[in-house]
Design a protein around this motif. Structure first.
Motif, PDB file in Angstrom:
ATOM      1  N   THR A  60       0.659  -1.115   0.128  1.00  0.00           N
ATOM      2  CA  THR A  60       0.051  -0.049  -0.089  1.00  0.00           C
ATOM      3  C   THR A  60       0.997   1.273   0.039  1.00  0.00           C
ATOM      4  O   THR A  60       1.950   1.276   0.402  1.00  0.00           O
ATOM      5  N   ASN A  61       0.163   2.379  -0.593  1.00  0.00           N
ATOM      6  CA  ASN A  61       0.948   3.631  -0.440  1.00  0.00           C
ATOM      7  C   ASN A  61       0.450   4.753   0.562  1.00  0.00           C
ATOM      8  O   ASN A  61       0.565   5.770   0.550  1.00  0.00           O
ATOM      9  N   SER A  62      -0.552   4.001   1.340  1.00  0.00           N
ATOM     10  CA  SER A  62      -1.258   4.583   2.176  1.00  0.00           C
ATOM     11  C   SER A  62      -0.625   5.141   3.703  1.00  0.00           C
ATOM     12  O   SER A  62      -1.070   5.459   4.720  1.00  0.00           O
ATOM     13  N   HIS A  63       0.662   4.695   3.682  1.00  0.00           N
ATOM     14  CA  HIS A  63       1.238   4.885   5.004  1.00  0.00           C
ATOM     15  C   HIS A  63       0.631   4.508   6.119  1.00  0.00           C
ATOM     16  O   HIS A  63       0.342   5.372   7.131  1.00  0.00           O
ATOM     17  N   PRO A  64       0.473   3.232   6.065  1.00  0.00           N
ATOM     18  CA  PRO A  64      -0.489   2.570   7.204  1.00  0.00           C
ATOM     19  C   PRO A  64      -0.081   2.581   8.757  1.00  0.00           C
ATOM     20  O   PRO A  64       1.246   2.883   8.704  1.00  0.00           O
ATOM     21  N   TRP A 112      -4.027  -0.171  11.638  1.00  0.00           N
ATOM     22  CA  TRP A 112      -4.608  -0.572  10.583  1.00  0.00           C
ATOM     23  C   TRP A 112      -4.038  -1.823  10.150  1.00  0.00           C
ATOM     24  O   TRP A 112      -4.563  -2.870   9.447  1.00  0.00           O
ATOM     25  N   ARG A 143       3.546   5.996  11.469  1.00  0.00           N
ATOM     26  CA  ARG A 143       3.045   5.381  10.478  1.00  0.00           C
ATOM     27  C   ARG A 143       4.282   4.534   9.743  1.00  0.00           C
ATOM     28  O   ARG A 143       5.328   4.919   9.984  1.00  0.00           O
ATOM     29  N   ASP A 183       6.363   3.096   6.127  1.00  0.00           N
ATOM     30  CA  ASP A 183       6.340   3.321   4.651  1.00  0.00           C
ATOM     31  C   ASP A 183       7.195   2.254   3.982  1.00  0.00           C
ATOM     32  O   ASP A 183       8.542   2.112   4.439  1.00  0.00           O
ATOM     33  N   GLU A 226      -4.904  12.262   4.813  1.00  0.00           N
ATOM     34  CA  GLU A 226      -3.771  11.602   3.870  1.00  0.00           C
ATOM     35  C   GLU A 226      -2.665  12.084   3.757  1.00  0.00           C
ATOM     36  O   GLU A 226      -2.214  13.234   3.923  1.00  0.00           O
TER      37      GLU A 226
END
Lengths: 121, 121
Positions: A17-21, A25, A65, A67, A83
């Motif tokens: 994912t690119n959502s920096h979870p 999450w 987060r 990455d 975001e």
DNA sequence: ATAGTAATAATAATCATTACTAATTAAAAA
DNA sequence: TTTTTAATTAGTAATGATTATTATTACTAT
């Protein structure tokens, strides 16, 4: 660091994912395939992966987060939807430049340089 | 915002130091003169003072710090002693420049631009 | 196969911060 | 000046993110 199934899945989730979870999450995601994982396991493995330089830890206010992109880069954080958008800050940080280049209404620029001050040789 | 003795002392404490104090440290200080203050009072007033633009909130990892200096400026954070040093980042952020100008061994530069992304007009 | 040790699940503990509540107080109105 | 009001407070409980503990389980080198 010896192999662990849990860590491998956690790594895959971060890389997917690119959502920096956040840890939380990721915990929700991994429970889909391994319902018995512990939140502590997620935190421990994220820390290990970050320490090994396999993933990157980014601080988003009070929450951590993660990455998969370990290349030096910066982020735009939207204070409406939360975001985080990857950017490459050019040699000149110019709010105005960032604003038009990324169509982002910058209200605050936070720059922190982390390292060792001159009191420690 | 009506007057309160507690808020006034909290403001004075923040204005009396360059150490970018945390709520907890301020709590320790104010108790010297007002032993019955509540930690919640400290948090509430710091938030009010920051909202009014009288002091500035800076996020230091997971903890909030406060600064009387509301002018736009950045920080060097020492990962040995934790000290935060005020700096003016020039138009070009160059790690090397910062390193020699401030005699600080930069290991990481964290830049976050906060604002509103293009999904919110 | 087994010993040694790292990793795990479950849970408790911690730390920073926010929320709640009844009592107090600054400041405006009478 | 007294009364009214709404903001502020102290005290405490609750929250959310993260770390620590502990008994058990699972890699891996011999």
């Amino acid at each position: 660091m010896r192999y662990s199934h849990q860590r491998e899945i956690i790594r895959e989730i971060v890389f997917s994912t690119n959502s920096h979870p956040t840890a939380d999450w990721i915990y929700g995601e991994i429970k889909k395939s391994l319902p018995n994982v512990s939140l502590g396991t997620v935190y421990r493995n994220l820390k290990q992966l970050a320490d090994e330089g396999i993933i990157r830890n980014i601080q988003d206010g009070p929450v951590a987060r993660y990455d998969w992109n370990i290349e030096p880069h910066d982020h735009l954080k939207c204070n409406v939807c939360g975001e985080m958008i990857d950017i490459q800050v050019p040699n000149e940080i110019i709010k105005d430049t960032v604003m038009e280049k990324y169509d982002f209404e910058v209200s605050d620029v936070e720059i922190t340089l982390v390292g060792k001050c001159n009191k420690h040789t």
